[in-house]
Design a protein around this motif. Structure first.
Motif, PDB file in Angstrom:
ATOM      1  N   THR A  69       0.826  -1.214   0.000  1.00  0.00           N
ATOM      2  CA  THR A  69       0.000   0.000   0.000  1.00  0.00           C
ATOM      3  C   THR A  69       0.859   1.264   0.000  1.00  0.00           C
ATOM      4  OG1 THR A  69      -0.176  -0.187   2.421  1.00  0.00           O
ATOM      5  CG2 THR A  69      -1.990  -1.078   1.113  1.00  0.00           C
ATOM      6  N   GLN A 111       0.911   3.866  -3.035  1.00  0.00           N
ATOM      7  CA  GLN A 111       0.461   5.195  -2.645  1.00  0.00           C
ATOM      8  C   GLN A 111       1.473   6.270  -3.041  1.00  0.00           C
ATOM      9  OE1 GLN A 111      -2.026   8.037  -1.084  1.00  0.00           O
ATOM     10  NE2 GLN A 111      -2.503   5.869  -1.244  1.00  0.00           N
ATOM     11  N   GLN A 114       0.237   9.423  -5.093  1.00  0.00           N
ATOM     12  CA  GLN A 114       0.715  10.744  -4.678  1.00  0.00           C
ATOM     13  C   GLN A 114       1.522  11.431  -5.775  1.00  0.00           C
ATOM     14  OE1 GLN A 114       2.726  10.412  -0.881  1.00  0.00           O
ATOM     15  NE2 GLN A 114       0.979   9.426   0.102  1.00  0.00           N
ATOM     16  N   THR A 167       3.437  10.450   5.403  1.00  0.00           N
ATOM     17  CA  THR A 167       3.423   9.028   5.071  1.00  0.00           C
ATOM     18  C   THR A 167       4.623   8.313   5.654  1.00  0.00           C
ATOM     19  OG1 THR A 167       2.190   9.378   3.008  1.00  0.00           O
ATOM     20  CG2 THR A 167       3.479   7.348   3.186  1.00  0.00           C
ATOM     21  N   PHE A 210      -3.583   8.301   3.403  1.00  0.00           N
ATOM     22  CA  PHE A 210      -3.823   7.569   2.164  1.00  0.00           C
ATOM     23  C   PHE A 210      -5.200   7.893   1.585  1.00  0.00           C
ATOM     24  CE2 PHE A 210      -0.777   3.741   2.961  1.00  0.00           C
ATOM     25  CZ  PHE A 210       0.286   4.614   2.903  1.00  0.00           C
ATOM     26  N   ASN A 260      -6.118   9.444  -1.971  1.00  0.00           N
ATOM     27  CA  ASN A 260      -6.992   8.674  -2.870  1.00  0.00           C
ATOM     28  C   ASN A 260      -8.210   9.491  -3.299  1.00  0.00           C
ATOM     29  OD1 ASN A 260      -5.365   6.400  -2.771  1.00  0.00           O
ATOM     30  ND2 ASN A 260      -6.445   5.512  -1.037  1.00  0.00           N
ATOM     31  N   ASN A 299      -5.243  -0.509  -3.942  1.00  0.00           N
ATOM     32  CA  ASN A 299      -4.767   0.364  -2.879  1.00  0.00           C
ATOM     33  C   ASN A 299      -5.911   1.156  -2.248  1.00  0.00           C
ATOM     34  OD1 ASN A 299      -2.566   2.050  -1.459  1.00  0.00           O
ATOM     35  ND2 ASN A 299      -3.712   3.586  -2.585  1.00  0.00           N
ATOM     36  N   SER A 316      -6.779   0.674   1.617  1.00  0.00           N
ATOM     37  CA  SER A 316      -6.611   1.862   2.454  1.00  0.00           C
ATOM     38  C   SER A 316      -7.907   2.234   3.164  1.00  0.00           C
ATOM     39  CB  SER A 316      -6.128   3.045   1.602  1.00  0.00           C
ATOM     40  OG  SER A 316      -4.889   2.763   1.004  1.00  0.00           O
TER      41      SER A 316
END
Length: 273
Positions: A29, A33, A38, A51, A148, A152, A193, A197
Motif C-alpha cells: 500500500t 500510494q 501521490q 506518510t 492515504f 486517494n 490500494n 486503504s
C-alpha cells in the motif's frame, strides 16, 4: 511433551506467516500510494513526509507488539515456585503460580499479565508490557490510512469520471479487467490500494474508538490502590489513566518510536528494535 512442542512450533509458523503478510500489505500500500497515487496527483511533497513518519511508527510499534512477551513466564519466576500474592493456574501451558492480575489465553496457552486482548494481526496477546506500543500503533495506523484516503480522494476526483468511479473501487473487477487486458497494471494497483486503504481506515477508526474508550472510561489498568467507584470503575482522571499505561512522559511514545518510559523499565520490558 512432543505434542506440546509440535503445537508450539505450529503457533510459531502461524505467527511468522501473519507477520510476513502484514508487512507485505504495508509495503504494497505504501509503495503504490507514493509512486502511483501521490506522484500522479502532484502532491508528493505534501503527502510524503506524513506518510514516511506514520509508516515508521506503524512498523516499529507493530514489531514491538510482536516481540514483547506479556506472559507470566516473562517475570522469570518458575511456575513451581509459590510466590506470595500469586494464584494457581491449572491449565497445561501454566500449571503453576501466576500473577493475580493475569488471565489465561487459550490461544497462546499461557497466562498473560494484565491481558487486554489476543491480537490476530500479531498472533500474540496484548498485555501489560506491550499495551503502550499497541495504542501508539493503532493511532499511527489511523494517521497513515487517513493520509492515504485523502490522497486517494484527490486522485478519484481528478482522474475518474462518474462512470468509472464504481469500477475503480471494486478491486476484484479491476483485477479481472487487467487479466482481460482492459485496464493497465497501474490502474489495477491503484484500485486495490484504494480498497485496502479505506478498509484499514475504517478498521483503525473502530480500533481507536474501542481502545481509547477502554483507556479513558472502563479499564482499571495497572494499579489496585486507587479508590473504586460504586460502578466498579476506578476514580481516575483521563490523564492519570494515560500515565498508568505510558508513564509520566507519555507523550514521548507518540513522537519517538524508540522511547521507553521509566514505568516500562520497572515492568521489565527491554527495548525491541
Amino acid at each position: 511433551k512432543n505434542m506440546a512442542d509440535e503445537a508450539q512450533s505450529s503457533k510459531a509458523r502461524v505467527q511468522k506467516f501473519v507477520v510476513l503478510l502484514t508487512f507485505c500489505l504495508i509495503l504494497f500500500t505504501t509503495t503504490v500510494q507514493v509512486f502511483l497515487v501521490q506522484r500522479e496527483i502532484g502532491y508528493l511533497g505534501l503527502f510524503l513526509p506524513p506518510t514516511m513518519v506514520f509508516v515508521s511508527m506503524v512498523v516499529i510499534n507493530y514489531w514491538k507488539c510482536v516481540k514483547i512477551d506479556n506472559s507470566s513466564k516473562s517475570a522469570g519466576i518458575p511456575p513451581s515456585v509459590q510466590t506470595e500474592g500469586w494464584r494457581y493456574c491449572p491449565y497445561t501451558g501454566c500449571s503453576g503460580s501466576v500473577p493475580v492480575n493475569s488471565r489465561h489465553c487459550h490461544q497462546c496457552d499461557v497466562c498473560i499479565v494484565q491481558r487486554d486482548h489476543h491480537c490476530h494481526f500479531t498472533a500474540r496477546c496484548i498485555g501489560q508490557n506491550s499495551l503502550p506500543f499497541f495504542i501508539v500503533l493503532i493511532t499511527s495506523l489511523f494517521g497513515l490510512t487517513l493520509t492515504f484516503c485523502l490522497a486517494n480522494l484527490i486522485y478519484i476526483t481528478t482522474h475518474e469520471t462518474p462512470g468509472t468511479l464504481l469500477l475503480t473501487v471494486v478491486a476484484p473487477i479491476q483485477v479481472l479487467w487487467y487479466i482481460l487486458g482492459y485496464v493497465t497494471l497501474s490502474h489495477c494497483l491503484i484500485s486495490l490500494n484504494i480498497v485496502i486503504s479505506f478498509s484499514a481506515f475504517v478498521g483503525s477508526l473502530v480500533l481507536n474508538y474501542h481502545e481509547y474508550n477502554l483507556l479513558f472510561y472502563n479499564k482499571p489498568y495497572l494499579t489496585k490502590s486507587m479508590p473504586i467507584a460504586s460502578s466498579g470503575i476506578l476514580k481516575m482522571s483521563k490523564l492519570d489513566r494515560i500515565r498508568e499505561v505510558f508513564g509520566n512522559r507519555w507523550y514521548k511514545f507518540y513522537v519517538d518510536p524508540t522511547h521507553q518510559s521509566t514505568l516500562q523499565k520497572q515492568l521489565g520490558v527491554t527495548k525491541v528494535m
